[in-house]
Enzyme design. Structure first.
Site, mmCIF file in Angstrom:
data_model
loop_
_atom_site.group_PDB
_atom_site.id
_atom_site.type_symbol
_atom_site.label_atom_id
_atom_site.label_comp_id
_atom_site.label_asym_id
_atom_site.label_seq_id
_atom_site.Cartn_x
_atom_site.Cartn_y
_atom_site.Cartn_z
ATOM 1 N N PRO B 47 0.825 -1.210 0.000
ATOM 2 C CA PRO B 47 0.000 0.000 0.000
ATOM 3 C C PRO B 47 0.858 1.258 0.000
ATOM 4 O O PRO B 47 1.983 1.257 0.491
ATOM 5 C CB PRO B 47 -0.796 -0.130 1.310
ATOM 6 C CG PRO B 47 -0.832 -1.584 1.608
ATOM 7 C CD PRO B 47 0.471 -2.126 1.103
ATOM 8 N N ARG B 256 -4.661 30.310 -25.302
ATOM 9 C CA ARG B 256 -4.609 30.510 -26.741
ATOM 10 C C ARG B 256 -3.788 31.758 -27.033
ATOM 11 O O ARG B 256 -3.488 32.561 -26.135
ATOM 12 C CB ARG B 256 -6.029 30.685 -27.284
ATOM 13 C CG ARG B 256 -6.854 29.412 -27.213
ATOM 14 C CD ARG B 256 -8.315 29.685 -27.420
ATOM 15 N NE ARG B 256 -8.613 30.168 -28.778
ATOM 16 C CZ ARG B 256 -9.803 30.593 -29.146
ATOM 17 N NH1 ARG B 256 -10.786 30.623 -28.268
ATOM 18 N NH2 ARG B 256 -10.021 31.005 -30.371
ATOM 19 N N HIS B 257 -3.428 31.896 -28.287
ATOM 20 C CA HIS B 257 -2.805 33.143 -28.751
ATOM 21 C C HIS B 257 -3.768 34.297 -28.443
ATOM 22 O O HIS B 257 -4.960 34.077 -28.201
ATOM 23 C CB HIS B 257 -2.620 33.045 -30.260
ATOM 24 C CG HIS B 257 -3.902 32.677 -30.946
ATOM 25 N ND1 HIS B 257 -4.876 33.618 -31.263
ATOM 26 C CD2 HIS B 257 -4.412 31.477 -31.303
ATOM 27 C CE1 HIS B 257 -5.919 32.993 -31.806
ATOM 28 N NE2 HIS B 257 -5.646 31.698 -31.842
ATOM 29 N N ASN B 263 -9.810 36.199 -36.090
ATOM 30 C CA ASN B 263 -10.810 36.051 -35.030
ATOM 31 C C ASN B 263 -11.825 37.181 -35.140
ATOM 32 O O ASN B 263 -13.030 36.967 -35.060
ATOM 33 C CB ASN B 263 -10.178 36.137 -33.632
ATOM 34 C CG ASN B 263 -9.397 34.898 -33.244
ATOM 35 O OD1 ASN B 263 -8.404 34.998 -32.548
ATOM 36 N ND2 ASN B 263 -9.833 33.732 -33.694
ATOM 37 N N ARG B 306 0.302 34.010 -34.926
ATOM 38 C CA ARG B 306 -0.398 34.600 -33.796
ATOM 39 C C ARG B 306 0.074 34.074 -32.441
ATOM 40 O O ARG B 306 0.096 34.820 -31.451
ATOM 41 C CB ARG B 306 -1.914 34.443 -33.929
ATOM 42 C CG ARG B 306 -2.400 33.017 -34.218
ATOM 43 C CD ARG B 306 -3.809 33.084 -34.772
ATOM 44 N NE ARG B 306 -4.482 31.818 -34.974
ATOM 45 C CZ ARG B 306 -4.357 31.046 -36.051
ATOM 46 N NH1 ARG B 306 -3.535 31.402 -37.032
ATOM 47 N NH2 ARG B 306 -5.044 29.919 -36.156
ATOM 48 N N GLU B 326 -2.930 24.945 -35.256
ATOM 49 C CA GLU B 326 -4.381 24.753 -35.181
ATOM 50 C C GLU B 326 -4.844 23.683 -36.175
ATOM 51 O O GLU B 326 -4.160 23.393 -37.161
ATOM 52 C CB GLU B 326 -5.099 26.084 -35.428
ATOM 53 C CG GLU B 326 -6.615 26.040 -35.322
ATOM 54 C CD GLU B 326 -7.157 25.519 -33.972
ATOM 55 O OE1 GLU B 326 -6.645 24.501 -33.473
ATOM 56 O OE2 GLU B 326 -8.114 26.123 -33.455
ATOM 57 N N HIS B 391 -3.945 27.016 -29.664
ATOM 58 C CA HIS B 391 -5.145 27.386 -30.409
ATOM 59 C C HIS B 391 -6.354 26.661 -29.838
ATOM 60 O O HIS B 391 -6.212 25.718 -29.078
ATOM 61 C CB HIS B 391 -4.968 27.022 -31.889
ATOM 62 C CG HIS B 391 -3.731 27.613 -32.494
ATOM 63 N ND1 HIS B 391 -3.727 28.817 -33.171
ATOM 64 C CD2 HIS B 391 -2.451 27.184 -32.496
ATOM 65 C CE1 HIS B 391 -2.500 29.088 -33.562
ATOM 66 N NE2 HIS B 391 -1.698 28.124 -33.175
ATOM 67 N N ARG B 396 -8.291 22.312 -26.660
ATOM 68 C CA ARG B 396 -9.350 21.384 -26.241
ATOM 69 C C ARG B 396 -8.791 19.969 -26.127
ATOM 70 O O ARG B 396 -9.108 19.237 -25.194
ATOM 71 C CB ARG B 396 -10.513 21.417 -27.227
ATOM 72 C CG ARG B 396 -11.392 22.646 -27.096
ATOM 73 C CD ARG B 396 -12.360 22.748 -28.268
ATOM 74 N NE ARG B 396 -13.334 23.807 -28.045
ATOM 75 C CZ ARG B 396 -14.006 24.420 -29.008
ATOM 76 N NH1 ARG B 396 -13.812 24.070 -30.280
ATOM 77 N NH2 ARG B 396 -14.871 25.373 -28.722
#
Lengths: 477, 536
Positions: B47, B256-257, B263, B306, B326, B391, B396
């Site tokens: 353990p 992100r950038h 954008n 970027r 990206e 990015h 994500r």
């Protein structure tokens, strides 16, 4: 007011895109400044000295050469330094195993000098010539010798990583001797029986003084101990990324006999029209090739053949004709030509003459706008190579640029040669590992196809005339 | 005659078809064939040696790269069977009743392993228990042989008292067994628990007894490894992963950038520079990084302008990774969503149907991204403090790895501009702090559309790179004779049986929704409806 008022608006440096590699770098007055780090991943902060350890005929040179080949291919400048070679330079003539007797003072002196000469060259390579990894290939079986090497490394700021090969299987050792020792310059004038006898006595000379890396005494060192050709590994204190990659590589290679077959898809419709890239299907001749390939594979009578393709239609169509299971790898897709996809060379010259010239100037590093370079391809293909090392018999149906990259790995070709390797359509290359390298057999399957190979033209200047640029474009319909 | 090929509309994979309908491809894989037959990873060790830590981390990694993996923690089965833990006496080797119960728990867990691997399309099961005796391990080996499973042992050996004390404080003292104890008592009891095991501990013996087994011995938290008889690709990847992870405290910063020109115009992809607000963010990021006062921060960017511009403002060395670029939107690069909808209406719909698997024509999918980004994850595991300036889609993917999010959730994770996520490993998971740097930016997040008609289930799911959330462990009573499966009162603990990744799905038959979880969810519905009736 918002806290952004307090934010100091740092004036970042302007960025300019390197026209060849399409990498953004800071510049000053329009000129690229010395950039901080452009490597895709920092392998290591200081040079690494890999030191092999082990009795003769344990695969040290095999490992050294293979590892060197792999590291160079992934872009880490590496060179091997084989002390035996230095000894051959020094001695000119090898008489017998007596040279290696531990009580042969003259022999010991020469051998030590050779080791030091090799280390000197290592220093030259790592500290002066910009090398990143040096492989010091010798028996290095005593603690004393290893201590000398570590002192040397410390003085020069190199990291040391030991690769020890331990093997007691008499069959493996006998096989090694037959494969690589009998053909060595030391034994050119001996018959097989004599050579084997002598070599076995040579091994004996080392055995008594052999001090393997010890779990306790050497616990502060970084090393991998390979036992019985990869059945077991002991890995101690891996310090950085490059050592981690080396360990992973060494744990994936094997020496079971097998063959790797490389070929391109059958001739495609775009090939016929002289266009690059795209995702077209096979031409009638391409389909015929696929049939022939099926027959060829059958005739080869290969045990447990794995078939790999890319995810592009033309390779899959080719594999379909084989009637066997296959696996699609996106990583095997052809180089992405970005804005030049589906163009003919003539069109590229017309619309992007600068790009066309830059490509000829440095075809390996040149990246198509919004596309890839051969350098990018190598990085993309590394997992494929790693899996190829794990596998046994494999047929890889891929594309021209991809096949060049894979071939360069197996045949140890430089970045300069790689983009010009000849990989014609409808030709299978059969690669069989032998001794320290790879035997290549080229089998043309007798179905005609266009030539897609474009040699480097003489004039690569951006000021050249279109005719000069298009001189080496292969014929097409 | 070679079969005709058609291109699957979502993944853009070429598969053989018959009469214009896709027929079963011979080997429909999106990537290399990774594991066949199923593998049982068996943890071994006293353990507080990090077995559960390794089990869960490894499971998270394997699921992320698309290998359905699940942990079976025998301790949890024991807690189900024995409602109240009294003391370390339970673990004494001469406590016959307890020994029997513990044996039954192990068998119950193995039974569930078998179900998972043979009926629920699992590929790897991690059997997380001490497994410290040869007897127990031989039993597992027999189980593996009977069912055609490969067995791979991971043993953790550590005798550094500091490490052990630290482990006990981080994960044991707060575990359900000790909820009514104070820290000191808990620590004392646990140490005695360890002693109960130590007497009968038979470590893996690579020289003799266990020389034919496949295993890795992790010694002193990764200082040294002994690797024996790796059989296949998946074991090789597992070994590589284990050799790269560490337990040094550190933080990973993802952002992100700064806001880019594209954008502002609502355009996808491309390689534009920062807008004015984006540059402001870069400056704020520099200040933020300074304030964090980190030791040896590494900064990574993609090779797109970027993100590099953003890093430039930090005035520290940074490394460019092409792998962090990206997602490639292929023919849709630089279009606005409206333009995509106009010019490629079918593609637009398909993407919303299955955003994880959807590949842009001549572009990439999230699934491709995961494969591309895997080396970044491996290097992040090796590193300590790192700031990754990347990015939206890439972030994500990375976030899904750290927070154990499924393929289904990944494309909808919220990663707004001008916000830094600080991830700090803690206990068995990851603490997330979201820090908005207070510089306005456009919102680039597109939620999952409400009425999305799920199309026919995408052909290629197995063995391609498909992150799955590590399934929640089974908590239903499953030990024969020890409990009766009745509708019990729903406690809050039971309500969280299914992780959100499972319950937010409509009850469509997603392949990866484990049978057990579906049953549990339906059970929950039954129970809730019973309670509702009772109320009225």
């Amino acid at each position: 007011m918002s806290s952004t008022e307090d934010v100091i608006m740092a004036i970042p440096r302007e960025l300019t895109q390197n026209p060849l590699r399409k990498i953004w770098m800071p510049c000053k007055n329009g000129l690229p400044e010395k950039h901080i780090s452009q490597k895709r991943v920092c392998m290591t902060n200081c040079p690494t000295l890999i030191v092999t350890v082990g009795l003769p005929a344990r695969g040290k040179t095999y490992i050294s050469k293979k590892l060197t080949r792999y590291l160079n291919w992934i872009g880490v400048p590496t060179k091997e330094f084989n002390v035996g070679q230095y000894r051959r330079e020094c001695l000119k003539i090898y008489k017998s195993f007596e040279f290696f007797r531990p009580d042969n003072e003259e022999g010991l002196k020469i051998r030590k000098q050779c080791a030091l000469a090799a280390l000197n060259d290592v220093r030259q390579y790592l500290s002066v010539e910009g090398g990143q990894v040096a492989v010091f290939d010798a028996t290095n079986t005593t603690r004393e010798r290893r201590a000398t090497i570590m002192r040397f490394a410390e003085q020069n700021g190199y990291k040391v990583f030991f690769v020890e090969s331990v093997c007691e299987d008499p069959k493996v050792i006998a096989e090694n001797i037959v494969q690589v020792k009998l053909g060595s310059p030391d034994y050119t004038d001996r018959n097989t029986e004599e050579a084997i006898q002598d070599f076995m006595k040579r091994i004996k000379c080392y055995e008594n003084s052999y001090q393997p890396l010890d779990e306790n005494l050497d616990r502060e060192l970084s090393y991998i101990k390979i036992m019985n050709v990869g059945q077991r590994y002991l890995v101690n204190r891996v310090l950085d990324h490059i050592q981690s990659r080396i360990v992973y590589y060494l744990m994936n290679i094997h020496i079971t006999p097998r063959s790797i077959y490389l070929c391109r898809h059958g001739e495609s419709d775009l090939n016929v029209r002289g266009r690059i890239g795209g995702d077209s299907g096979l031409s009638p001749r391409g389909k015929e090739f696929a049939q022939y390939l099926g027959r060829f594979i059958q005739d080869q009578n290969i045990k447990d053949l794995k078939v790999w393709t890319s995810q592009m239609k033309r390779t899959i169509q080719t594999a379909e004709a084989l009637g066997v299971p296959y696996e699609q790898w996106k990583a095997l897709n052809e180089i992405d030509a970005g804005v030049c996809e589906e163009m003919m060379y003539e069109e590229i010259q017309e619309h992007y003459p600068l790009e066309f010239a830059l490509r000829d100037q440095d075809k390996y590093r040149y990246r198509y706008p919004k596309g890839e370079s051969y350098e990018d391809l190598v990085q993309r293909l590394e997992p494929v190579i790693m899996e190829l090392e794990r596998q046994e018999n494999v047929l890889v149906i891929c594309h021209q640029a991809v096949m060049r990259c894979l071939l360069a790995y197996f045949l140890d070709k430089s970045a300069e040669e790689l983009p010009y390797l000849k990989c014609p359509l409808h030709t299978v290359l059969k690669l069989t590992p032998v001794a320290y390298g790879c035997k290549v057999e080229s089998i043309y399957l007798n179905v005609e196809a266009v030539n897609t190979h474009r040699d480097k033209p003489e004039n690569v200047d951006i000021s050249r005339l279109p005719e000069e640029a298009l001189l080496t474009v292969p014929a097409h319909y | 005659m070679p079969r005709e090929l058609t291109q699957n509309r979502i993944q853009k994979i070429w598969i053989p078809s018959k009469d214009d309908k896709p027929s079963m491809p011979r080997t429909s894989r999106g990537g290399p064939h990774l594991a066949n037959p199923p593998t049982v990873i068996v943890m071994v060790g006293l353990p507080a040696r990090g077995k559960t830590y390794i089990s869960r981390k490894l499971t998270r990694y394997l699921n992320w790269i698309g290998i359905p993996t699940k942990v079976f923690n025998v301790g949890e089965y024991r807690r189900e069977a024995v409602k109240h833990y009294s003391s370390y006496d339970f673990f004494k080797s001469d406590n016959e009743d307890a020994v029997k119960i513990r044996q039954q728990c192990a068998l119950a867990a193995l039974r569930d392993v078998k179900t998972y691997l043979t009926e629920e399309e699992g590929q790897v099961a991690v059997f997380d228990a001490t497994n410290t005796t040869r007897e127990r391990r031989d039993m597992i080996l027999d189980f593996g042989a009977e069912n055609g499973f490969k067995i791979f042992f991971i043993e953790s050996v550590c005798d550094d008292p500091n490490v052990i004390a630290c482990n006990i404080l981080e994960v044991k003292v707060s575990c359900p067994d000790y909820q009514d104890c104070n820290k000191t008592d808990a620590m004392e009891d646990f140490k005695k628990r360890i002693e109960c095991y130590r007497m009968n501990y038979q470590p893996l013996d690579h020289d003799q007894y266990d020389r034919n087994l496949s295993f890795i011995k992790v010694i002193d938290v990764g200082r040294r490894f002994l690797v024996n008889r790796i059989q296949d690709h998946i074991q090789s990847r597992i070994v590589y992963y284990l050799m790269n992870i560490h337990v040094q405290p550190r933080s990973i910063y993802l952002c992100r950038h700064g806001e880019s020109q594209h954008n502002l115009q609502g355009r996808l992809g491309g390689d534009s520079g920062l807008s004015t607000r984006g540059r402001k963010f870069a400056g704020a990021l520099a200040k933020f990084v300074e304030e964090q006062n980190l030791k040896d921060l590494k900064v990574w960017t993609s090779q797109l302008r970027r993100s590099i511009q953003t890093a430039e403002a930090l005035n520290v060395p940074y490394e460019q990774w092409k792998a962090l670029n990206e997602i490639d939107a292929g023919v849709c690069e630089e279009m606005t969503y409206e333009e995509v909808r106009e010019r490629f209406p079918e593609e637009f719909t398909l993407r919303d149907q299955d955003k994880y698997y959807y590949r842009y024509p001549s572009g990439e999918s999230y699934q491709d991204l995961v494969q591309r980004v895997e080396p970044v994850i491996m290097e992040l595991e090796r590193q300590e403090n790192v700031l990754v300036v990347c990015h939206q889609a890439v972030m994500r993917c990375l976030l899904a790895y750290f927070l154990d999010k499924s393929a289904d959730e990944m494309p909808y994770l919220k990663c707004p501009l001008h916000t830094v996520l600080k991830l700090t490993p803690v206990a068995y998971g990851c603490k997330v702090e979201s820090i908005s740097l207070n510089v306005e930016a456009v919102n680039t997040h597109r939620d999952r559309p409400e009425e999305v008609k799920r199309g026919p289930s995408t052909l290629i799911r197995r063995n391609s790179v498909t992150p799955l959330t590590s399934p929640e462990p089974n908590k239903k009573p499953r030990i024969e004779g020890l409990d009766d499966p009745i509708i019990r009162e729903v406690t809050p603990a039971q309500l969280t049986l299914c992780s959100t990744s499972h319950t937010t799905l409509s009850l469509s038959t997603q392949h990866w929704l484990s049978e057990a979880c579906l049953r549990t969810f339906l059970h929950y519905l039954q129970v809730v409806s019973v309670l509702l009736f009772q109320r009225t």
